[in-house]
Design a protein around this motif. Sequence first.
Motif, PDB file in Angstrom:
ATOM      1  N   ASP A 504      23.490  57.345 -49.531  1.00 19.57           N
ATOM      2  CA  ASP A 504      22.960  56.617 -50.671  1.00 19.57           C
ATOM      3  C   ASP A 504      23.886  55.439 -50.954  1.00 19.57           C
ATOM      4  O   ASP A 504      24.993  55.619 -51.453  1.00 19.57           O
ATOM      5  CB  ASP A 504      22.886  57.568 -51.876  1.00 19.57           C
ATOM      6  N   SER A 505      23.422  54.211 -50.620  1.00 18.67           N
ATOM      7  CA  SER A 505      24.275  53.041 -50.742  1.00 18.67           C
ATOM      8  C   SER A 505      24.756  52.852 -52.171  1.00 18.67           C
ATOM      9  O   SER A 505      25.934  52.589 -52.415  1.00 18.67           O
ATOM     10  CB  SER A 505      23.527  51.789 -50.279  1.00 18.67           C
ATOM     11  N   HIS A 506      23.842  52.985 -53.132  1.00 19.33           N
ATOM     12  CA  HIS A 506      24.229  52.767 -54.522  1.00 19.33           C
ATOM     13  C   HIS A 506      25.266  53.792 -54.973  1.00 19.33           C
ATOM     14  O   HIS A 506      26.239  53.452 -55.659  1.00 19.33           O
ATOM     15  CB  HIS A 506      23.000  52.830 -55.426  1.00 19.33           C
ATOM     16  N   ARG A 507      25.050  55.059 -54.580  1.00 23.33           N
ATOM     17  CA  ARG A 507      25.989  56.117 -54.984  1.00 23.33           C
ATOM     18  C   ARG A 507      27.371  55.877 -54.375  1.00 23.33           C
ATOM     19  O   ARG A 507      28.400  56.009 -55.045  1.00 23.33           O
ATOM     20  CB  ARG A 507      25.453  57.489 -54.558  1.00 23.33           C
ATOM     21  N   LEU A 508      27.391  55.495 -53.088  1.00 16.47           N
ATOM     22  CA  LEU A 508      28.672  55.237 -52.435  1.00 16.47           C
ATOM     23  C   LEU A 508      29.365  54.000 -53.026  1.00 16.47           C
ATOM     24  O   LEU A 508      30.590  53.972 -53.147  1.00 16.47           O
ATOM     25  CB  LEU A 508      28.481  55.066 -50.935  1.00 16.47           C
ATOM     26  N   GLN A 509      28.567  52.980 -53.385  1.00 19.41           N
ATOM     27  CA  GLN A 509      29.155  51.818 -54.052  1.00 19.41           C
ATOM     28  C   GLN A 509      29.820  52.239 -55.357  1.00 19.41           C
ATOM     29  O   GLN A 509      30.915  51.771 -55.700  1.00 19.41           O
ATOM     30  CB  GLN A 509      28.078  50.770 -54.347  1.00 19.41           C
ATOM     31  N   GLN A 510      29.153  53.131 -56.095  1.00 16.39           N
ATOM     32  CA  GLN A 510      29.704  53.597 -57.360  1.00 16.39           C
ATOM     33  C   GLN A 510      31.006  54.373 -57.138  1.00 16.39           C
ATOM     34  O   GLN A 510      31.977  54.211 -57.887  1.00 16.39           O
ATOM     35  CB  GLN A 510      28.672  54.490 -58.075  1.00 16.39           C
ATOM     36  N   ILE A 511      31.022  55.191 -56.094  1.00 11.14           N
ATOM     37  CA  ILE A 511      32.229  55.971 -55.778  1.00 11.14           C
ATOM     38  C   ILE A 511      33.399  55.042 -55.464  1.00 11.14           C
ATOM     39  O   ILE A 511      34.517  55.206 -55.980  1.00 11.14           O
ATOM     40  CB  ILE A 511      31.958  56.927 -54.593  1.00 11.14           C
TER      41      ILE A 511
END
Length: 816
Positions: A504-511
């Motif tokens: 999940d690109s958005h989730r990984l960006q958030q991490i």
Amino acid sequence: MNISYNWLKQYINIDLPAAETAKILTSIGLEVGAVEEVETVKGGLEGLVVGEVLTCENHPNSDHLHLTTVNIGEGEPLKIVCGAPNCRAGLKVVVATIGTKLYQGEENFTIKRSKIRGEESFGMLCAEDEIGVGESHAGIIELPLDTPVGTLAKDYYNVQNDTLIEVDITPNRIDAASHFGVARDLAAFLSQKDKTVKLAAPSVENFKIDNHDLPVKLTVENTAACPRYSGVAIAGVSVKESPAWLQNFLKTIGLRPINNVVDVTNYVLHSLGQPLHAFDLDKIADKHVIVKNLPEGTKFTTLDGTERTLSADDLMICSAEGGMCIGGVFGGLHSGVSEQTKNVFLESAYFNPVSIRKTARRHGLNTDASFRYERGCDPNNTLYILKYTALLIQEVAGGTISSEILDSYPQKIEPKKVAVTYKKINTLIGKEISAAEIKSILKALEMDIISENADELLLSIPTYRVDVQQDVDVIEDILRIYGYNNVLPDDEVKSSLSYSVKPDSHRLQQIIAEQLTAAGFNEIMNNSLTKSAYYEGLATFPIEKAVKIINPLSADLSVMRQTLLFGGLESIAYNVNRRNADLKFYEFGNTSRFTADKRDENPLNAYSEELHLALWTTGNKTAASWVRREEKTTIYELKAQVENVLRRLGFGNLVFGEYTDELLSEAQTIHTRGGKQLGVFGIVSKKQLKAFDIENEVFYADFTWNALLKEARKHKTTFADIPKYPEVKRDLSLLLDQSVEFAQIEKIAYETERKLLKEVTLFDVYQGKNLESGKKSYAVSFILQDETKTLTDSQIDGIMNKLIGNLETRVGAKIR
């Protein structure tokens, strides 16, 4: 766009609080950015009073100061030290008493009791610029001698209170870029609930032609660029300072009054949204106005004193002798209205938006006129505007209408016709709205119904609504006025779900964002539009690969960015200039690229977009304190953050390789053991830093985010028991050529022993005395471990001997 609430209420009969009106405007699509209480003069001239200079003597300790006594109408006369050359007994002046706050731009200072060259001063005698009522600083203000002493300055100057509403107009809503345009939308909304709310346009019924003493000839040679041109002559005007009401309105919205004629044209522009231009008629050769293009390379000096080189595509307003004005963009230096002007030719025109936009961009100009013309004005409103403006000029400057109205309009622009069905209205809005209510809203929006049946309406769209081109635009307008908040979701929501296992690109960006923020980084978001000049002469990001904007807003926003680097450098320069030099930034952002070779049947294939993550560090790692000294950040600090990001995404052993380009003076690539490049990091070149006026070193890293995600898909989360058997550490001191990098040592080590070698660490580097020229010394530790049994000395020695042999063979290492 700034809207004066007092001005707005000239066109609509409302008495709502300004804050409530602002909420309504936002709800109907005219988003309000701020609401501010203002005075026509900043500070409201509080504490300023009219006084009379009773005595004026030379200061005993100065050759230019005066000692005065001033009567302000109450109490004892004030002793005030004044340095103005025109100070003398008998003057009526403006006095700032003790405690008065005076404003100079964004700064202010308070008048205090003081000693000047040994003499006490209990106030200040003011010049025009010191209190914001003018620009003169030649001396103190000299008021008429009959001005009553003790009169408050705010009453003398008729200071008005107002509310300034800052409306953020979207590019498609140029019809709302005026007080009347905002009032029109407001009336459309309010009239749905209160039928007494009416929109009132200024009347022009008193307009009449007084004589024909100044006949003017009009020739429009380029009707494509100028579909309509209207004008009229006004004789015998008196050019002077504008009346207070006109000045106050202009000052409220941030405009500087110039003279009564020019101020009227600015007032009408911001009132009704139609730009105008006033020419000194006596400077128009042969009284002949010609709208045409001049030859390529023609020189023309504009109102700001700049000589510009014209393109053959620039539309010009000319006389028989040459250019007078860049049509719809900027006036000329020698044709405008001045205090000597007696006769005026007033222009009200409709220019082709594309022509105006290209000319404005070509010359780097962005005026109030070009802003409106390039988005589209109302071609069928020029005569009404012309008459209204002429009447206002007569009101404030006198004069007579001394020519017929000139109006070149060879091909009338008809209102657009749009058909819309009730079914589509209700489907897109998501709610059943009655036909009567829809018709009421359309009437309020001045969209006339040409014909109708039970299912469909055929509408005539006003020519000022350039944004309404199809039925969905009409439906959007209906919804705006009906009210977004009046459309509620249904009790039942239908949806479809799809599921696939991928990162999940958005989730990984958030991490990663949370990790970097925790490490002291700040996230930045830069404009994806940038300067084409950044890419001139670059090989890594050539200008030919840039995605160019056809009609850029300015030269600074002419191409899509190919790299995030320059935006970060702009942010660093901005902060450094404000004494914030210790910086850690990160940004997630798209970059764009044009590849002409990929053009085929689908032109879009030549364009590509890629998401990147970029990091910048500069300045000090730690600030000086009683505990530690100041410490500069280094490339190794950035490298540690790079490795932390990759480890958080599941990457284990990484390989670093050499990398060079014109943007980074020293750099390395980051790639997997399979050779897939994930990014680069290094030191920004001094040439680039100099271009941004940055003195400290800047360290930069760039990740190709999609490449990270693709590799991250291959990672599997596994677990293992804590090893029962001990690890073994061996150190080697290696004598190497200067050109050998640690990455090569690391790569050889892992290739030599893939199973038992767990970690390779560089813990010391030495270059200097006692070493051969061109050599350096690395101290490297190797950690070995077998998770199934204890390693024997013979195993360890065998691995280390093999490793030493490979290092000697492949990089010429010598054991010290």
